[in-house]
Motif scaffolding. Structure first.
Motif, PDB file in Angstrom:
ATOM      1  N   GLN A  21       0.809  -1.230   0.000  1.00 52.23           N
ATOM      2  CA  GLN A  21       0.000   0.000   0.000  1.00 52.23           C
ATOM      3  C   GLN A  21       0.839   1.275   0.000  1.00 52.23           C
ATOM      4  N   VAL A  22       1.872   1.336   0.841  1.00 45.77           N
ATOM      5  CA  VAL A  22       2.662   2.574   0.924  1.00 45.77           C
ATOM      6  C   VAL A  22       3.406   2.828  -0.389  1.00 45.77           C
ATOM      7  N   ARG A  23       4.017   1.775  -0.945  1.00 44.41           N
ATOM      8  CA  ARG A  23       4.732   1.956  -2.224  1.00 44.41           C
ATOM      9  C   ARG A  23       3.769   2.338  -3.333  1.00 44.41           C
ATOM     10  N   ASP A  24       2.615   1.693  -3.350  1.00 44.85           N
ATOM     11  CA  ASP A  24       1.566   2.011  -4.324  1.00 44.85           C
ATOM     12  C   ASP A  24       1.197   3.491  -4.211  1.00 44.85           C
ATOM     13  N   MET A  26       2.821   5.971  -2.835  1.00 45.07           N
ATOM     14  CA  MET A  26       3.933   6.853  -3.197  1.00 45.07           C
ATOM     15  C   MET A  26       4.086   6.920  -4.714  1.00 45.07           C
ATOM     16  N   PHE A  27       3.938   5.759  -5.362  1.00 39.27           N
ATOM     17  CA  PHE A  27       4.103   5.697  -6.815  1.00 39.27           C
ATOM     18  C   PHE A  27       3.095   6.599  -7.520  1.00 39.27           C
ATOM     19  N   TRP A  28       1.802   6.463  -7.177  1.00 39.58           N
ATOM     20  CA  TRP A  28       0.778   7.246  -7.880  1.00 39.58           C
ATOM     21  C   TRP A  28       0.884   8.734  -7.543  1.00 39.58           C
ATOM     22  N   THR A  29       1.325   9.049  -6.329  1.00 39.54           N
ATOM     23  CA  THR A  29       1.510  10.453  -5.958  1.00 39.54           C
ATOM     24  C   THR A  29       2.643  11.068  -6.778  1.00 39.54           C
ATOM     25  N   LEU A  30       3.780  10.356  -6.826  1.00 41.01           N
ATOM     26  CA  LEU A  30       4.970  10.927  -7.459  1.00 41.01           C
ATOM     27  C   LEU A  30       4.958  10.797  -8.982  1.00 41.01           C
ATOM     28  N   ALA A  31       4.458   9.657  -9.490  1.00 44.89           N
ATOM     29  CA  ALA A  31       4.517   9.432 -10.939  1.00 44.89           C
ATOM     30  C   ALA A  31       3.373  10.110 -11.678  1.00 44.89           C
ATOM     31  N   SER A  32       2.245  10.290 -11.022  1.00 43.64           N
ATOM     32  CA  SER A  32       1.109  10.926 -11.699  1.00 43.64           C
ATOM     33  C   SER A  32       0.797  12.305 -11.093  1.00 43.64           C
ATOM     34  N   GLY A  33       0.715  12.369  -9.766  1.00 43.37           N
ATOM     35  CA  GLY A  33       0.343  13.629  -9.107  1.00 43.37           C
ATOM     36  C   GLY A  33       1.321  14.756  -9.372  1.00 43.37           C
ATOM     37  N   VAL A  34       2.597  14.495  -9.188  1.00 42.50           N
ATOM     38  CA  VAL A  34       3.595  15.567  -9.319  1.00 42.50           C
ATOM     39  C   VAL A  34       3.629  16.149 -10.742  1.00 42.50           C
ATOM     40  N   HIS A  98     -11.765   6.215 -10.255  1.00 36.38           N
ATOM     41  CA  HIS A  98     -11.713   6.496  -8.813  1.00 36.38           C
ATOM     42  C   HIS A  98     -11.430   5.248  -7.970  1.00 36.38           C
ATOM     43  N   TYR A  99     -11.586   4.063  -8.583  1.00 42.27           N
ATOM     44  CA  TYR A  99     -11.329   2.802  -7.848  1.00 42.27           C
ATOM     45  C   TYR A  99      -9.921   2.824  -7.249  1.00 42.27           C
ATOM     46  N   LEU A 100      -8.991   3.467  -7.979  1.00 42.21           N
ATOM     47  CA  LEU A 100      -7.581   3.434  -7.567  1.00 42.21           C
ATOM     48  C   LEU A 100      -7.390   4.108  -6.207  1.00 42.21           C
ATOM     49  N   HIS A 101      -8.067   5.222  -6.028  1.00 40.86           N
ATOM     50  CA  HIS A 101      -7.975   5.934  -4.737  1.00 40.86           C
ATOM     51  C   HIS A 101      -8.680   5.133  -3.637  1.00 40.86           C
ATOM     52  N   HIS A 102      -9.771   4.457  -4.010  1.00 36.67           N
ATOM     53  CA  HIS A 102     -10.574   3.743  -3.013  1.00 36.67           C
ATOM     54  C   HIS A 102     -10.037   2.358  -2.658  1.00 36.67           C
ATOM     55  N   ARG A 103      -8.930   1.967  -3.277  1.00 40.33           N
ATOM     56  CA  ARG A 103      -8.314   0.715  -2.811  1.00 40.33           C
ATOM     57  C   ARG A 103      -7.859   0.904  -1.375  1.00 40.33           C
ATOM     58  N   ASN A 104      -7.685   2.179  -0.990  1.00 46.26           N
ATOM     59  CA  ASN A 104      -7.277   2.512   0.381  1.00 46.26           C
ATOM     60  C   ASN A 104      -8.504   2.596   1.279  1.00 46.26           C
ATOM     61  N   VAL A 105      -8.709   1.572   2.088  1.00 46.07           N
ATOM     62  CA  VAL A 105      -9.828   1.610   3.037  1.00 46.07           C
ATOM     63  C   VAL A 105      -9.324   2.232   4.341  1.00 46.07           C
ATOM     64  N   ASN A 106      -8.178   1.758   4.784  1.00 47.95           N
ATOM     65  CA  ASN A 106      -7.483   2.396   5.893  1.00 47.95           C
ATOM     66  C   ASN A 106      -6.438   3.309   5.253  1.00 47.95           C
ATOM     67  N   GLY A 108      -3.418   6.430   4.843  1.00 47.98           N
ATOM     68  CA  GLY A 108      -2.216   7.031   5.423  1.00 47.98           C
ATOM     69  C   GLY A 108      -1.884   8.281   4.625  1.00 47.98           C
ATOM     70  N   PRO A 109      -0.925   9.091   5.076  1.00 46.71           N
ATOM     71  CA  PRO A 109      -0.637  10.369   4.411  1.00 46.71           C
ATOM     72  C   PRO A 109      -0.406  10.267   2.900  1.00 46.71           C
ATOM     73  N   TRP A 110       0.245   9.201   2.460  1.00 50.13           N
ATOM     74  CA  TRP A 110       0.501   9.076   1.022  1.00 50.13           C
ATOM     75  C   TRP A 110      -0.754   8.736   0.226  1.00 50.13           C
ATOM     76  N   SER A 111      -1.822   8.294   0.930  1.00 49.90           N
ATOM     77  CA  SER A 111      -3.048   7.908   0.215  1.00 49.90           C
ATOM     78  C   SER A 111      -3.765   9.111  -0.386  1.00 49.90           C
ATOM     79  N   GLY A 112      -3.568  10.289   0.229  1.00 50.12           N
ATOM     80  CA  GLY A 112      -4.307  11.477  -0.173  1.00 50.12           C
ATOM     81  C   GLY A 112      -4.193  11.803  -1.647  1.00 50.12           C
TER      82      GLY A 112
END
Ligand SMILES: [Zn+2]
Ligand SMILES: [Zn+2]
Length: 223
Positions: A21-24, A26-34, A98-106, A108-112
């Motif tokens: 989950q954390v690597r996932d 981080m990946f979507w935040t840095l590779a797509s978000g940034v 939106h499924y990608l964001h909702h894979r996070n049920v619990n 953490g900061p990187w999920s945002g």
């Protein structure tokens, strides 16, 4: 752990990219978000430099508007997020985006900011308001950073920061935590009561859970 909403640790599961989950996240935040955040920033400042957008060149030109605009941005950010979020809960967009964001049920900061690129484009599109309303560069930077830091904050998974054994400042959003748990509730943030007005407000009580479950059934029966 005293003020953590969900005691479970971040997950290791094949549901996530890299099975973690954390690597996932981080990946979507840095590779797509940034890159998408940067592209919106470049687009605005390029347009501003070429005189294609209304600008507030100096604070002294209109101090009242300069101050007021910060409140407009906060209100707009909340309003825009609610409607964008409702849109991506439309079944087809949920399934493909939106499924990608909702894979996070619990969460953490990187999920945002762990989002599908299409969701990033929509999420940051709130800066389009500066193409219409006269803005100072500080307004735009404030807005751009608020979009990022706000998401980190609302997904932190903790309620408050404890300093010297005293609860000090707020550190998370119970409101949005519940959205990740129950999906079809709390689409917006607490600044504007849009969820209350449209019947999707969940306050964490079992009565609200029952109401949201009934709402979910209704939504799924229509699909
Ligand atoms: Zn979220
Ligand atoms: Zn959602």
């Amino acid at each position: 752990m005293r003020l953590k909403y969900d005691f479970r640790p971040m997950e290791k599961s094949t549901r996530f990219t890299f099975g973690d989950q954390v690597r996932d996240n981080m990946f979507w935040t840095l590779a797509s978000g940034v890159p998408i955040w940067s592209a919106w920033s470049v687009l605005y400042f390029y347009a501003a430099a070429n005189g294609w957008v209304p600008k507030l060149d100096s604070v002294s030109a209109s101090p009242t508007w300069f101050v007021l605009m910060f409140f407009v941005i906060r209100f707009w950010q909340s309003f825009h997020f609610y409607w964008i979020h409702r849109l991506i809960h439309v079944p087809w967009l949920f399934k493909h985006v939106h499924y990608l964001h909702h894979r996070n049920v619990n969460v953490g900061p990187w999920s945002g900011l762990s989002m599908h690129p299409v969701e990033h484009i929509l999420y940051y599109s709130g800066v389009l308001i500066h193409f219409l309303l006269p803005s100072h560069p500080i307004h735009v930077l404030f807005h751009l950073f608020a979009l990022n830091l706000g998401a980190v904050y609302s997904h932190s998974g903790f309620d408050k920061i404890i300093l010297r054994d005293k609860k000090t400042m707020k550190a998370g959003s119970f409101h949005h935590q519940l959205h990740h748990r129950h999906f079809e509730c709390n689409y917006g943030s607490e600044e504007i009561p849009l969820d209350r007005w449209y019947g999707s407000f969940h306050n964490g009580t079992s009565t609200a859970s029952k109401r949201i479950r009934a709402r979910k059934k209704l939504i799924f029966s229509r699909r």
